[in-house]
Motif scaffolding. Structure first.
Motif, PDB file in Angstrom:
ATOM      1  N   GLY A 125      18.612 -10.449  76.015  1.00  0.00           N
ATOM      2  CA  GLY A 125      19.551 -11.544  76.214  1.00  0.00           C
ATOM      3  C   GLY A 125      20.909 -11.277  75.619  1.00  0.00           C
ATOM      4  O   GLY A 125      21.580 -12.202  75.147  1.00  0.00           O
ATOM      5  N   VAL A 126      21.340 -10.032  75.659  1.00  0.00           N
ATOM      6  CA  VAL A 126      22.631  -9.647  75.094  1.00  0.00           C
ATOM      7  C   VAL A 126      23.603  -9.313  76.229  1.00  0.00           C
ATOM      8  O   VAL A 126      23.349  -8.395  77.013  1.00  0.00           O
ATOM      9  CB  VAL A 126      22.475  -8.431  74.157  1.00  0.00           C
ATOM     10  CG1 VAL A 126      23.831  -7.936  73.674  1.00  0.00           C
ATOM     11  CG2 VAL A 126      21.601  -8.803  72.959  1.00  0.00           C
ATOM     12  N   PRO A 127      24.719 -10.033  76.345  1.00  0.00           N
ATOM     13  CA  PRO A 127      25.709  -9.730  77.381  1.00  0.00           C
ATOM     14  C   PRO A 127      26.225  -8.296  77.250  1.00  0.00           C
ATOM     15  O   PRO A 127      26.251  -7.726  76.156  1.00  0.00           O
ATOM     16  CB  PRO A 127      26.822 -10.744  77.120  1.00  0.00           C
ATOM     17  CG  PRO A 127      26.150 -11.860  76.398  1.00  0.00           C
ATOM     18  CD  PRO A 127      25.096 -11.220  75.559  1.00  0.00           C
ATOM     19  N   ILE A 128      26.656  -7.739  78.369  1.00  0.00           N
ATOM     20  CA  ILE A 128      26.961  -6.311  78.442  1.00  0.00           C
ATOM     21  C   ILE A 128      28.449  -6.079  78.678  1.00  0.00           C
ATOM     22  O   ILE A 128      29.075  -6.758  79.498  1.00  0.00           O
ATOM     23  CB  ILE A 128      26.161  -5.667  79.591  1.00  0.00           C
ATOM     24  CG1 ILE A 128      24.649  -5.854  79.345  1.00  0.00           C
ATOM     25  CG2 ILE A 128      26.491  -4.183  79.730  1.00  0.00           C
ATOM     26  CD1 ILE A 128      23.809  -5.672  80.602  1.00  0.00           C
ATOM     27  N   VAL A 129      28.991  -5.103  77.948  1.00  0.00           N
ATOM     28  CA  VAL A 129      30.300  -4.542  78.285  1.00  0.00           C
ATOM     29  C   VAL A 129      30.035  -3.143  78.821  1.00  0.00           C
ATOM     30  O   VAL A 129      29.576  -2.260  78.094  1.00  0.00           O
ATOM     31  CB  VAL A 129      31.235  -4.478  77.060  1.00  0.00           C
ATOM     32  CG1 VAL A 129      32.511  -3.732  77.421  1.00  0.00           C
ATOM     33  CG2 VAL A 129      31.566  -5.878  76.586  1.00  0.00           C
ATOM     34  N   GLY A 130      30.289  -2.946  80.104  1.00  0.00           N
ATOM     35  CA  GLY A 130      29.978  -1.678  80.745  1.00  0.00           C
ATOM     36  C   GLY A 130      31.221  -0.924  81.167  1.00  0.00           C
ATOM     37  O   GLY A 130      32.074  -1.479  81.863  1.00  0.00           O
ATOM     38  N   ILE A 131      31.341   0.319  80.724  1.00  0.00           N
ATOM     39  CA  ILE A 131      32.371   1.214  81.234  1.00  0.00           C
ATOM     40  C   ILE A 131      31.653   2.119  82.231  1.00  0.00           C
ATOM     41  O   ILE A 131      31.262   3.246  81.944  1.00  0.00           O
ATOM     42  CB  ILE A 131      33.076   1.994  80.114  1.00  0.00           C
ATOM     43  CG1 ILE A 131      33.786   1.028  79.144  1.00  0.00           C
ATOM     44  CG2 ILE A 131      34.136   2.907  80.710  1.00  0.00           C
ATOM     45  CD1 ILE A 131      32.939   0.547  78.022  1.00  0.00           C
ATOM     46  N   VAL A 132      31.420   1.555  83.399  1.00  0.00           N
ATOM     47  CA  VAL A 132      30.594   2.176  84.435  1.00  0.00           C
ATOM     48  C   VAL A 132      31.208   1.852  85.793  1.00  0.00           C
ATOM     49  O   VAL A 132      32.110   1.031  85.913  1.00  0.00           O
ATOM     50  CB  VAL A 132      29.141   1.664  84.370  1.00  0.00           C
ATOM     51  CG1 VAL A 132      28.449   2.123  83.088  1.00  0.00           C
ATOM     52  CG2 VAL A 132      29.098   0.125  84.464  1.00  0.00           C
ATOM     53  N   ASP A 133      30.644   2.494  86.823  1.00  0.00           N
ATOM     54  CA  ASP A 133      31.112   2.233  88.183  1.00  0.00           C
ATOM     55  C   ASP A 133      29.908   2.177  89.104  1.00  0.00           C
ATOM     56  O   ASP A 133      28.772   2.447  88.699  1.00  0.00           O
ATOM     57  CB  ASP A 133      32.091   3.334  88.618  1.00  0.00           C
ATOM     58  CG  ASP A 133      32.995   2.895  89.771  1.00  0.00           C
ATOM     59  OD1 ASP A 133      32.885   1.729  90.204  1.00  0.00           O
ATOM     60  OD2 ASP A 133      33.801   3.718  90.247  1.00  0.00           O
ATOM     61  N   GLY A 134      30.134   1.840  90.364  1.00  0.00           N
ATOM     62  CA  GLY A 134      29.088   1.880  91.366  1.00  0.00           C
ATOM     63  C   GLY A 134      28.008   0.841  91.160  1.00  0.00           C
ATOM     64  O   GLY A 134      28.282  -0.335  90.891  1.00  0.00           O
ATOM     65  N   TYR A 135      26.756   1.271  91.291  1.00  0.00           N
ATOM     66  CA  TYR A 135      25.609   0.363  91.269  1.00  0.00           C
ATOM     67  C   TYR A 135      25.513  -0.409  89.960  1.00  0.00           C
ATOM     68  O   TYR A 135      25.307  -1.623  89.947  1.00  0.00           O
ATOM     69  CB  TYR A 135      24.337   1.163  91.532  1.00  0.00           C
ATOM     70  CG  TYR A 135      23.073   0.339  91.560  1.00  0.00           C
ATOM     71  CD1 TYR A 135      22.988  -0.826  92.326  1.00  0.00           C
ATOM     72  CD2 TYR A 135      21.947   0.725  90.827  1.00  0.00           C
ATOM     73  CE1 TYR A 135      21.824  -1.585  92.358  1.00  0.00           C
ATOM     74  CE2 TYR A 135      20.783  -0.024  90.855  1.00  0.00           C
ATOM     75  CZ  TYR A 135      20.720  -1.177  91.619  1.00  0.00           C
ATOM     76  OH  TYR A 135      19.573  -1.922  91.641  1.00  0.00           O
TER      77      TYR A 135
END
Length: 393
Positions: free
Chosen positions: A318-328
């Motif tokens: 239940g932890v919100p995400i900070v993503g340095i990602v792309d695509g799917y």
């Protein structure tokens, strides 16, 4: 009763999404009244020493199941930047798997083999013909595309050879399972395979962390997982001083070939806590105590197809995400509204996204609840395993 042989390089009590996936598959298939045997290695990832600690052996049912869990020991050193060492490690495992299968007197209805490495996949192909049964190929990553993505192995002719082997493996499989929808187009294109089973990595209901309201100015974020060739550890290094300036604490529960280098680079920053690898249960407790979870991937085309296992872990907790990602991966985070994902590698801009979430307790709370609902509806092992059981039965 259908008999299934699972062939996998990693398995309980090892950490990492590969081992965790195989553990869930094995235990849930047995619950569905299938006769399942697993062929795997002695635990060694990320290193053998940590499994001297009995805390990692926390599943009594698996500890006692010695008749159906068959392990080989490996001499070669694996955990290395050297592509040659890794190839030797993979080949040693494949050879010992094949040797054991060659001598085996059992019969099986299905072989379930997981790849990469592709050499393990071909052990499954060997087993298919030896046992005269069907082979289910579990594709967890696009290989050799991922080799090119990490930039450590770009010999054109050898890569081309691996691509031929990859295509052959896809065509010889009786059924292909994928853990990311990002793989679908690639496999259909190169192998002409249309009917794929999508069984993502996930969690079971009992793993969901209790949700508590995180209010105030705790400002704690976490990175939990592999610090390897695909992960953008350089970006984490650049981000740390900006986090420190804002009074934001970063916890890293990590392992991988770039861990030592990263720790050495950030050791003088007082806002960083480094924790050695833990059991899944202990790791989840620590993750759940943080405000945000961080995930990074290098900006390469192949990594647009994957969904990192740590995203599932953060959602489970239940932890919100900070993503340095792309695509799917980016689409899952943003479309499901469980965090903020950007394909942006400028530390100051990433910091602004982190601060935006840390300053909004209500938004984070909403994202936490949504994350666990997505686990229950989309990434629930107890539901998704039925796709595989229906095919086998």
């Amino acid at each position: 009763m259908k008999k299934v042989l699972i062939i996998t390089q990693h398995f309980y009590p090892e950490i990492g999404s590969h081992a965790n996936r195989m553990k869930h598959l094995y235990m849930l298939l047995k619950k569905k009244n299938l006769d399942v045997t697993i062929l795997t290695t002695e635990p060694s990832y990320p290193n053998k020493k940590i499994y001297i600690n009995g805390d990692f052996w926390d599943e009594d049912l698996l500890n006692k199941d010695t008749d159906h869990i068959r392990r080989i020991s490996i001499k070669n050193r694996k955990y290395s930047n050297s592509i040659f060492n890794r190839l030797m490690y993979y080949l040693e495992i494949a050879f010992k798997f094949a040797l054991l299968i060659m001598k085996d007197k059992h019969n099986f209805d299905y072989i379930f083999v997981t790849s990469p490495p592709i050499f393990t996949g071909f052990v499954g192909l060997f087993a298919k013909f030896k046992y005269r049964c069907k082979m289910i190929l579990d594709v967890r990553d696009l290989w050799p595309e991922s080799l090119k993505g990490v930039g450590v192995f770009n010999h054109v002719f050898i890569i081309k050879g691996f691509e031929i082997l990859e295509k052959l493996l896809y065509k010889k499989a009786d059924k292909i399972v994928i853990n990311s929808l990002g793989f679908e187009e690639h496999i259909k294109k190169i192998a002409g395979v249309q009917d794929l089973l999508f069984i993502p990595n996930g969690s079971i209901k009992e793993e969901l962390a209790p949700l508590t309201e995180k209010k105030g100015k705790t400002k704690k974020i976490i990175y939990a997982g592999n610090l390897g060739l695909a992960q953008n550890t350089e970006l984490i290094d650049q981000l740390v001083p900006f986090l420190e300036d804002e009074g934001i604490k970063l916890t890293i529960i990590g392992y991988g070939v770039h861990k030592k280098q990263l720790i050495e680079s950030i050791k003088d920053h007082k806002n960083v806590t480094i924790i050695n690898p833990l059991t899944k249960k202990e790791c989840f407790k620590i993750i759940a105590d943080h405000d945000l979870g961080l995930v990074t991937l290098k900006d390469k085309e192949v990594f647009k197809t994957v969904l990192p296992g740590k995203i599932i872990d953060y959602m489970t907790c239940g932890v919100p995400i900070v993503g340095i990602v792309d695509g799917y991966a980016k689409d899952v985070i943003n479309n499901e509204e469980i965090g903020l994902a950007i394909n942006e590698h400028e530390p100051k801009l990433i910091l602004e996204h982190i601060k935006k979430l840390l300053d909004d307790d209500a938004l984070r709370s909403e994202m936490s609840h949504k994350a666990q609902q997505v686990i229950l509806s989309e990434f629930n092992w107890e539901i998704n395993i039925n796709k595989l059981v229906e095919y086998i039965k």
